[in-house]
Design a protein around this motif. Structure first.
Motif, PDB file in Angstrom:
ATOM      1  N   SER A  74       0.897  -1.174   0.109  1.00 37.06           N
ATOM      2  CA  SER A  74      -0.129   0.010  -0.113  1.00 37.06           C
ATOM      3  C   SER A  74       1.004   1.363   0.079  1.00 37.06           C
ATOM      4  CB  SER A  74      -0.964  -0.067   1.377  1.00 37.06           C
ATOM      5  OG  SER A  74      -0.009  -0.046   2.339  1.00 37.06           O
ATOM      6  N   PRO A  75       0.684   2.571  -0.480  1.00 41.10           N
ATOM      7  CA  PRO A  75       1.257   3.786  -0.452  1.00 41.10           C
ATOM      8  C   PRO A  75       1.741   3.974   0.879  1.00 41.10           C
ATOM      9  CG  PRO A  75      -0.731   3.892  -1.777  1.00 41.10           C
ATOM     10  CD  PRO A  75      -0.976   2.495  -0.969  1.00 41.10           C
ATOM     11  N   ARG A  76       2.871   4.568   0.827  1.00 42.89           N
ATOM     12  CA  ARG A  76       3.716   4.993   2.098  1.00 42.89           C
ATOM     13  C   ARG A  76       4.245   6.225   1.809  1.00 42.89           C
ATOM     14  NH1 ARG A  76       6.907  -0.125   4.070  1.00 42.89           N
ATOM     15  NH2 ARG A  76       8.187   1.509   4.981  1.00 42.89           N
ATOM     16  N   GLY A  77       4.170   7.393   2.697  1.00 47.85           N
ATOM     17  CA  GLY A  77       4.843   8.484   2.533  1.00 47.85           C
ATOM     18  C   GLY A  77       4.117   9.654   1.791  1.00 47.85           C
ATOM     19  N   THR A  78       4.502  10.837   1.939  1.00 46.75           N
ATOM     20  CA  THR A  78       4.055  11.997   1.126  1.00 46.75           C
ATOM     21  C   THR A  78       4.695  13.027   0.087  1.00 46.75           C
ATOM     22  OG1 THR A  78       4.616  13.402   3.078  1.00 46.75           O
ATOM     23  CG2 THR A  78       2.520  12.146   3.150  1.00 46.75           C
ATOM     24  N   GLY A  79       5.954  12.549   0.092  1.00 48.28           N
ATOM     25  CA  GLY A  79       6.955  13.101  -0.691  1.00 48.28           C
ATOM     26  C   GLY A  79       7.071  12.708  -2.135  1.00 48.28           C
ATOM     27  N   GLY A  80       7.823  13.124  -3.150  1.00 47.54           N
ATOM     28  CA  GLY A  80       7.693  12.745  -4.181  1.00 47.54           C
ATOM     29  C   GLY A  80       6.678  12.948  -5.228  1.00 47.54           C
ATOM     30  N   PHE A  81       6.810  12.071  -6.320  1.00 51.10           N
ATOM     31  CA  PHE A  81       5.566  12.191  -7.174  1.00 51.10           C
ATOM     32  C   PHE A  81       5.728  10.727  -8.096  1.00 51.10           C
ATOM     33  CE2 PHE A  81       9.549  13.701  -9.005  1.00 51.10           C
ATOM     34  CZ  PHE A  81       9.574  13.110 -10.419  1.00 51.10           C
ATOM     35  N   GLY A  82       4.634  10.600  -8.765  1.00 51.43           N
ATOM     36  CA  GLY A  82       4.370   9.267  -9.528  1.00 51.43           C
ATOM     37  C   GLY A  82       4.318   8.388  -8.578  1.00 51.43           C
TER      38      GLY A  82
ATOM     39  N   THR B  53       9.884   3.811   1.407  1.00 43.28           N
ATOM     40  CA  THR B  53       9.462   4.042  -0.261  1.00 43.28           C
ATOM     41  C   THR B  53      10.154   5.199  -0.754  1.00 43.28           C
ATOM     42  OG1 THR B  53       7.683   5.448   0.459  1.00 43.28           O
ATOM     43  CG2 THR B  53       7.255   2.940   0.296  1.00 43.28           C
ATOM     44  N   PHE B  54      10.174   5.395  -1.896  1.00 40.83           N
ATOM     45  CA  PHE B  54      10.569   6.770  -2.249  1.00 40.83           C
ATOM     46  C   PHE B  54      10.135   8.140  -1.757  1.00 40.83           C
ATOM     47  CE2 PHE B  54      13.226   6.537  -6.468  1.00 40.83           C
ATOM     48  CZ  PHE B  54      14.316   6.106  -5.776  1.00 40.83           C
ATOM     49  N   ALA B  55       8.667   7.813  -1.543  1.00 41.13           N
ATOM     50  CA  ALA B  55       7.757   8.875  -0.845  1.00 41.13           C
ATOM     51  C   ALA B  55       8.299   9.118   0.557  1.00 41.13           C
ATOM     52  CB  ALA B  55       6.419   8.754  -1.111  1.00 41.13           C
ATOM     53  N   GLU B  56       8.828   8.466   1.277  1.00 39.50           N
ATOM     54  CA  GLU B  56       9.295   8.677   2.610  1.00 39.50           C
ATOM     55  C   GLU B  56      10.699   9.143   2.822  1.00 39.50           C
ATOM     56  OE1 GLU B  56       7.015   5.152   5.298  1.00 39.50           O
ATOM     57  OE2 GLU B  56       8.470   4.254   3.580  1.00 39.50           O
TER      58      GLU B  56
ATOM     59  N   SER C 188      13.889  12.070   1.924  1.00 39.21           N
ATOM     60  CA  SER C 188      14.065  13.426   1.652  1.00 39.21           C
ATOM     61  C   SER C 188      14.580  13.657   0.154  1.00 39.21           C
ATOM     62  CB  SER C 188      15.038  14.070   2.697  1.00 39.21           C
ATOM     63  OG  SER C 188      16.251  13.526   2.420  1.00 39.21           O
ATOM     64  N   ALA C 189      14.460  14.683  -0.298  1.00 40.94           N
ATOM     65  CA  ALA C 189      14.795  14.953  -1.571  1.00 40.94           C
ATOM     66  C   ALA C 189      16.403  14.584  -1.695  1.00 40.94           C
ATOM     67  CB  ALA C 189      14.747  16.509  -2.009  1.00 40.94           C
ATOM     68  N   ASN C 190      17.118  14.930  -0.633  1.00 44.23           N
ATOM     69  CA  ASN C 190      18.543  14.587  -0.847  1.00 44.23           C
ATOM     70  C   ASN C 190      18.746  13.137  -0.910  1.00 44.23           C
ATOM     71  OD1 ASN C 190      19.618  17.137  -1.200  1.00 44.23           O
ATOM     72  ND2 ASN C 190      19.890  17.431   1.315  1.00 44.23           N
ATOM     73  N   GLU C 191      17.990  12.506   0.026  1.00 45.82           N
ATOM     74  CA  GLU C 191      18.058  10.843   0.166  1.00 45.82           C
ATOM     75  C   GLU C 191      17.852  10.383  -1.299  1.00 45.82           C
ATOM     76  OE1 GLU C 191      17.212   9.692   4.868  1.00 45.82           O
ATOM     77  OE2 GLU C 191      15.484  10.523   3.469  1.00 45.82           O
ATOM     78  N   LYS C 192      16.607  10.766  -1.704  1.00 47.73           N
ATOM     79  CA  LYS C 192      16.392  10.230  -3.083  1.00 47.73           C
ATOM     80  C   LYS C 192      17.426  10.594  -4.141  1.00 47.73           C
ATOM     81  CE  LYS C 192      12.455  10.419  -6.482  1.00 47.73           C
ATOM     82  NZ  LYS C 192      11.174  11.027  -6.722  1.00 47.73           N
ATOM     83  N   ASN C 193      17.752  11.805  -4.241  1.00 50.28           N
ATOM     84  CA  ASN C 193      18.648  12.090  -5.235  1.00 50.28           C
ATOM     85  C   ASN C 193      20.310  11.373  -5.314  1.00 50.28           C
ATOM     86  OD1 ASN C 193      16.782  13.917  -6.371  1.00 50.28           O
ATOM     87  ND2 ASN C 193      17.818  15.478  -5.828  1.00 50.28           N
ATOM     88  N   ASN C 194      20.373  10.752  -4.075  1.00 49.96           N
ATOM     89  CA  ASN C 194      21.473   9.920  -3.996  1.00 49.96           C
ATOM     90  C   ASN C 194      21.214   8.701  -4.475  1.00 49.96           C
ATOM     91  OD1 ASN C 194      23.073  12.063  -2.484  1.00 49.96           O
ATOM     92  ND2 ASN C 194      22.489  11.414  -0.541  1.00 49.96           N
ATOM     93  N   ILE C 195      20.380   8.156  -4.618  1.00 52.44           N
ATOM     94  CA  ILE C 195      20.112   6.527  -4.893  1.00 52.44           C
ATOM     95  C   ILE C 195      19.294   6.350  -6.058  1.00 52.44           C
ATOM     96  CG2 ILE C 195      20.584   5.904  -2.443  1.00 52.44           C
ATOM     97  CD1 ILE C 195      17.539   5.309  -2.460  1.00 52.44           C
TER      98      ILE C 195
END
Length: 207
Positions: free
Chosen positions: A145-153, A166-169, A171-178
């Motif tokens: 099921s969906p988790r988190g409020t960040g990101g998109f798609g 999940t990607f939505a959990e 931060s922008a920096n954490e996501k951009n690192n991986i």
């Protein structure tokens, strides 16, 4: 080179690219500056669609253009949604509608059978015709099921097992690192900065 066009009207995606390309010695703009440009993604692969977008925009505007075609591939669904990632639930589907369709198609499938990959193909096209293509991928699972409020798609349902988020959990920096997009950008930056250096050398020679 003074300006780079990111061939997207997706503000979330544009901001990610802008952040990942820093520090940049040029301005970075999106297709919001050119609302009349309409691109038909007729390719059968991520690579083909990225090249179509970058080439079309570069030819129309006359500026170096970076375009991506990113998507989600789910193993048990034979690679769906693939190149139809953004319009999985219909031509003008919302992120919520796409996620709902994906989870419905995975109904009853246990978490350990929900292997998936985020894929990003990046095409960089210059007005002189030079073209570069790179790809980045990230392995993960589709959450129950969906988790988190960040990101998109599909970020709320794309689970990174190593960190159990999940990607939505992230931060922008954490996501951009991986992320798949970050991996592709790191590869394409080498071509971008090399072309810039060559351009500077040529400009000094002319002067």
């Amino acid at each position: 080179m003074k300006t780079l066009v990111i061939a997207t009207k997706n503000q979330g995606k544009f901001l990610e690219f802008k952040k990942m390309l820093q520090p940049a010695k040029f301005s970075i703009i999106s297709l919001h500056e050119f609302p009349d440009i309409d691109i038909k993604e007729t390719g059968s692969t991520f690579d083909e669609n990225a090249l179509i977008k970058a080439t079309t925009v570069c030819q129309k505007i006359g500026l170096p253009t970076l375009a991506d075609d990113s998507g989600l591939q789910v193993d048990i669904l034979n690679g769906e949604p693939g190149v139809f990632t953004a319009r999985y639930a219909g031509e003008h589907a919302t992120d919520k509608e796409n996620i709902e369709k994906l989870l419905k198609n995975l109904s009853g499938v246990p978490l350990d059978k929900r292997q998936a990959q985020f894929v990003c193909s990046l095409a960089l096209v210059f007005p002189d015709g030079k073209t570069f293509l790179e790809q980045g991928t990230l392995e993960g699972l589709i959450a129950l099921s969906p988790r988190g409020t960040g990101g998109f798609g599909y970020d709320p349902v794309f689970l990174v097992p190593e960190i159990n988020k999940t990607f939505a959990e992230l931060s922008a920096n954490e996501k951009n690192n991986i992320s798949h997009r970050a991996k592709a950008v790191e590869k394409i930056k080498k071509h971008l900065f090399k072309h810039m250096q060559e351009e500077e050398v040529e400009n000094r020679r002319i002067e």
